[in-house]
Design a protein around this motif. Structure first.
Motif, mmCIF file in Angstrom:
data_model
loop_
_atom_site.group_PDB
_atom_site.id
_atom_site.type_symbol
_atom_site.label_atom_id
_atom_site.label_comp_id
_atom_site.label_asym_id
_atom_site.label_seq_id
_atom_site.Cartn_x
_atom_site.Cartn_y
_atom_site.Cartn_z
ATOM 1 N N CYS A 117 0.885 -1.143 -0.053
ATOM 2 C CA CYS A 117 -0.139 0.066 -0.121
ATOM 3 C C CYS A 117 0.864 1.134 0.061
ATOM 4 O O CYS A 117 1.401 1.570 0.904
ATOM 5 N N VAL A 118 1.197 1.821 -1.210
ATOM 6 C CA VAL A 118 1.976 3.128 -1.327
ATOM 7 C C VAL A 118 1.208 3.924 -2.032
ATOM 8 O O VAL A 118 0.291 3.748 -2.757
ATOM 9 N N ASP A 119 1.806 5.084 -2.091
ATOM 10 C CA ASP A 119 1.277 6.460 -2.810
ATOM 11 C C ASP A 119 1.457 6.099 -4.221
ATOM 12 O O ASP A 119 2.619 6.171 -4.666
ATOM 13 N N LEU A 120 0.479 5.914 -5.306
ATOM 14 C CA LEU A 120 0.686 5.705 -6.661
ATOM 15 C C LEU A 120 0.211 6.897 -7.385
ATOM 16 O O LEU A 120 0.470 6.792 -8.568
ATOM 17 N N PHE A 121 0.122 8.010 -6.827
ATOM 18 C CA PHE A 121 -0.458 9.258 -7.994
ATOM 19 C C PHE A 121 0.688 10.066 -8.207
ATOM 20 O O PHE A 121 1.559 10.544 -7.077
ATOM 21 N N VAL A 261 -12.168 6.230 -3.808
ATOM 22 C CA VAL A 261 -11.781 7.463 -4.364
ATOM 23 C C VAL A 261 -10.901 8.056 -3.373
ATOM 24 O O VAL A 261 -11.167 8.595 -2.003
ATOM 25 N N ILE A 262 -9.670 8.202 -3.804
ATOM 26 C CA ILE A 262 -8.533 8.677 -2.827
ATOM 27 C C ILE A 262 -7.880 10.140 -3.936
ATOM 28 O O ILE A 262 -6.866 10.667 -3.614
ATOM 29 N N GLY A 263 -8.386 10.123 -5.098
ATOM 30 C CA GLY A 263 -8.137 11.317 -5.963
ATOM 31 C C GLY A 263 -9.306 12.208 -6.219
ATOM 32 O O GLY A 263 -9.924 12.698 -5.083
ATOM 33 N N ASN A 264 -9.732 12.303 -7.473
ATOM 34 C CA ASN A 264 -11.097 13.474 -7.482
ATOM 35 C C ASN A 264 -11.943 12.677 -8.511
ATOM 36 O O ASN A 264 -11.602 12.132 -9.375
ATOM 37 N N PRO A 397 3.841 6.889 3.400
ATOM 38 C CA PRO A 397 5.063 7.391 3.865
ATOM 39 C C PRO A 397 5.680 8.652 2.670
ATOM 40 O O PRO A 397 6.363 9.431 3.174
ATOM 41 N N GLU A 398 5.068 8.311 1.484
ATOM 42 C CA GLU A 398 5.282 9.267 0.430
ATOM 43 C C GLU A 398 4.558 10.607 0.505
ATOM 44 O O GLU A 398 4.935 11.836 0.005
ATOM 45 N N GLY A 399 3.505 10.667 1.334
ATOM 46 C CA GLY A 399 2.812 11.891 1.517
ATOM 47 C C GLY A 399 1.279 11.397 2.095
ATOM 48 O O GLY A 399 0.995 10.597 2.043
ATOM 49 N N THR A 400 0.376 12.613 2.139
ATOM 50 C CA THR A 400 -0.893 12.305 2.218
ATOM 51 C C THR A 400 -1.698 12.451 1.276
ATOM 52 O O THR A 400 -1.326 13.309 0.366
ATOM 53 N N ARG A 401 -2.548 11.724 0.880
ATOM 54 C CA ARG A 401 -3.619 11.883 -0.088
ATOM 55 C C ARG A 401 -4.835 12.162 0.303
ATOM 56 O O ARG A 401 -5.461 11.258 1.214
ATOM 57 N N THR A 432 -6.503 14.738 7.826
ATOM 58 C CA THR A 432 -4.912 14.778 7.556
ATOM 59 C C THR A 432 -4.795 16.183 6.715
ATOM 60 O O THR A 432 -3.520 16.564 6.311
ATOM 61 N N TYR A 433 -5.853 17.135 6.812
ATOM 62 C CA TYR A 433 -5.838 18.211 6.017
ATOM 63 C C TYR A 433 -5.925 19.466 7.128
ATOM 64 O O TYR A 433 -6.598 19.216 8.035
ATOM 65 N N SER A 434 -5.526 20.498 6.534
ATOM 66 C CA SER A 434 -6.019 21.921 7.596
ATOM 67 C C SER A 434 -7.311 22.244 7.164
ATOM 68 O O SER A 434 -8.015 22.055 5.999
ATOM 69 N N ASP A 435 -8.094 22.894 8.038
ATOM 70 C CA ASP A 435 -9.496 23.541 7.779
ATOM 71 C C ASP A 435 -9.411 24.414 6.576
ATOM 72 O O ASP A 435 -10.551 24.505 5.941
#
Length: 576
Positions: A117-121, A261-264, A397-401, A432-435
């Motif tokens: 399970c890694v960041d693929l985008f 959906v972890i994209g758009n 580990p690569e970042g937040t989606r 995981t995001y700011s308001d």
């Protein structure tokens, strides 16, 4: 009960995701060979079960070829992946009496194998649009039935398998990052589809896209806000409860038959000028026409639903329009079949000489863009194991989606999964995001019908907007907002028929409502709910002493419900 193995099964279609086991107290364990082996069955894929002892130590797991022994330390596990069951040894070995709960372990289900399970985008820009039908972008591996859409040759990789072969029925399809694929044909029914780049439906003909699951890292677009899709578009997902699941992250248990959906996600169909309205006059049994208080753009062939207005919450009815007559300020339509029940519309005077309007509501159900679960066979869940859509965030580990969605003019049908945790549409975020940069999620002028579970569930979303939409025949709650939901807008929606789930406790332990808002950070206005087996609205009160300007729930209506409104006290429970 000692020195035995027990098979433990849950009376549920929901696999456990985590649990705590407490074996015994010291006074019951008098001998060194005291032990008990528990065997738990599960349905979805599990890579492993992580067992943590009370002091935080991870317990070991033995291989499938070995056997658990009374000499194994307390909490030792064993996974039988091919048979889908997991065993754990509860023994007197490895006990630390200095811990708070020496005979307790916590178990967590693990889906992701190491590195799986890694960041693929990709953050690089997309290539120019290319067509799905252009075989030069396809490379198909027949041994794994996998087709990959990418650039091949020249400075790009060489296809080592069957080059120039389009996906076949049952194939897994991968649209690689940076690829902008235009769907210009109707593919066969696919297995799982991984959209790591972008897939857009070409609006030159009706489109049908069928698969057993979709994992969306990049973008999926059908129409746009400025140019909604004009032809018919259908996204249909297949599958049954025991099919392979979609896995993205260990924090998300997605199941099968899912659009994750972890994209758009952009779905935009043709919106009616009015999604729902009211009756101008009462419908009597055997009537085959009705008059609406508004001029609408509904046409012959449209499906409508009329609300119940009597004490029987199930007297809402559906019909198909056979003719439309536009009047100066009203619309008269004829329908088939004729109505079976009375649906009231009129003005009633009160003791204060005020007139109150009581009118049944009427909603248009169909849209030209549809998302639905394949149905019609017992193998696919006997019509109750529908499609579900999950919009979410996850940290890698690569970042937040952070996934987001914009949906308008879309019909969801045979959605949600009965007797499971899966709603038709779930927005789930861990913050995981700011308001200031929260994801945008909106559902406007859309419909959800024949839902096998909740219609919408929000867990931690920020800024969710549900406006001018119609919900017909939902289970549990129609719209459910948890306490972590912020700044939600639930405006001018119509909800017809909200029932309890078939697996709900008969003694009504858990309350449900057509609109259930366990948060005061919400604006609920202009909604009408009808035909509710439980409450019409369950809402949380504002803090005591809050100014009137903070009042954010008003001009809503409920009829034909067991309970009109249930109010949850604010945190101090000293006032409402």
């Amino acid at each position: 009960v000692n020195k035995r193995t027990y098979n433990v099964s849950f009376d549920s279609l929901v696999d456990f995701q985590s649990m705590r086991i407490r074996y015994s107290e010291p006074e019951y364990l008098r001998h060194g060979n005291e032990h008990m082996e528990l065997a738990f069955n599960y349905i979805d894929y599990r890579y492993e079960f992580e067992v943590t002892y009370d002091d935080g130590e991870l317990r070991a797991s033995i291989t499938e070829a070995d056997s658990l022994s009374i000499d194994d330390v307390f909490g030792t596990g064993q996974l039988f992946s091919s048979q889908r069951h997991w065993h754990v040894m509860l023994s007197t070995y490895g006990i630390d009496d200095t811990t708070t709960n020496p005979y307790q372990v916590t178990i967590k289900a693990i889906q992701c194998a190491p590195g799986a399970c890694v960041d693929l985008f990709a953050d690089e820009p997309l290539f120019d649009p290319t067509l799905w039908s252009d075989a030069s972008y396809w490379c198909r591996d027949p041994s794994t039935a996998t087709a990959v859409y990418y650039m091949y040759g020249g400075t790009y990789p060489t296809c080592s398998f069957d080059y120039g072969v389009l996906p076949r029925a049952g194939d897994t399809v991968i649209i690689n990052p940076r690829m902008y694929c235009i769907l210009d044909l109707n593919p066969p029914v696919l297995n799982h589809v991984h959209i790591d780049g972008k897939l857009e439906f070409q609006d030159t003909a009706d489109r049908i896209f069928e698969a057993f699951g979709v994992r969306l890292w990049g973008e999926l677009q059908v129409g746009s806000k400025g140019h909604p899709f004009e032809h018919d578009a259908l996204i249909r997902l297949h599958g049954k409860r025991t099919d392979p699941v979609v896995i993205i992250h260990d924090s998300r248990y997605l199941g099968s038959k899912v659009l994750a959906v972890i994209g758009n996600l952009e779905l935009h169909g043709m919106e009616p000028t009015i999604s729902w309205t009211r009756l101008a006059s009462t419908i009597a049994p055997d009537d085959d026409s009705l008059t609406l208080v508004d001029v609408v753009d509904w046409v012959v062939g449209d499906e409508i639903v009329v609300s119940s207005t009597e004490y029987d919450v199930d007297e809402f009815e559906t019909a198909t329009i056979t003719s439309v007559a536009l009047n100066d300020n009203t619309t008269t339509v004829t329908v088939t079949p004729p109505f079976s029940h009375r649906h009231y519309s009129g003005v009633t005077p009160t003791a204060n000489n005020e007139n109150i309007e009581f009118r049944a509501i009427v909603g248009k159900l169909n849209r030209n863009v549809r998302v639905e679960g394949a149905s019609g066979s017992t193998a696919e869940g006997d019509d109750v194991y529908g499609v579900h859509v999950v919009v979410m965030d996850a940290s890698f580990p690569e970042g937040t989606r952070v996934g987001s969605s914009s949906i308008s003019g879309v019909q969801f049908q045979n959605c949600g999964k009965e007797a499971t945790e899966h709603a038709c549409l779930l927005y789930v975020y861990d913050g995981t995001y700011s308001d200031a940069v929260h994801p945008i999620n909106e559902l406007h002028s859309s419909t959800m019908l024949h839902a096998n579970n909740y219609a919408i569930v929000s867990e931690g979303s920020h800024g969710l907007s549900v406006v001018d939409s119609v919900f017909h025949s939902t289970q549990r709650s129609g719209i459910d907002l948890n306490s972590n939901t912020k700044s939600a807008r639930i405006l001018r929606n119509a909800l017809f028929g909200n029932r309890r789930s078939v697996d709900a406790a008969e003694n009504w332990i858990q309350p449900f409502a057509a609109i259930f808002a366990d948060t005061s950070s919400v604006h609920i206005e202009g909604n009408v709910v009808t035909g509710c087996a439980d409450a019409g609205f369950t809402i949380r009160a504002n803090e005591c002493g809050a100014p009137v300007s903070m009042t954010n729930i008003f001009n809503n209506e409920v009829h034909s419900a067991l309970v009109g409104v249930f109010i949850i006290p604010e945190a101090s429970k000293t006032c409402l």
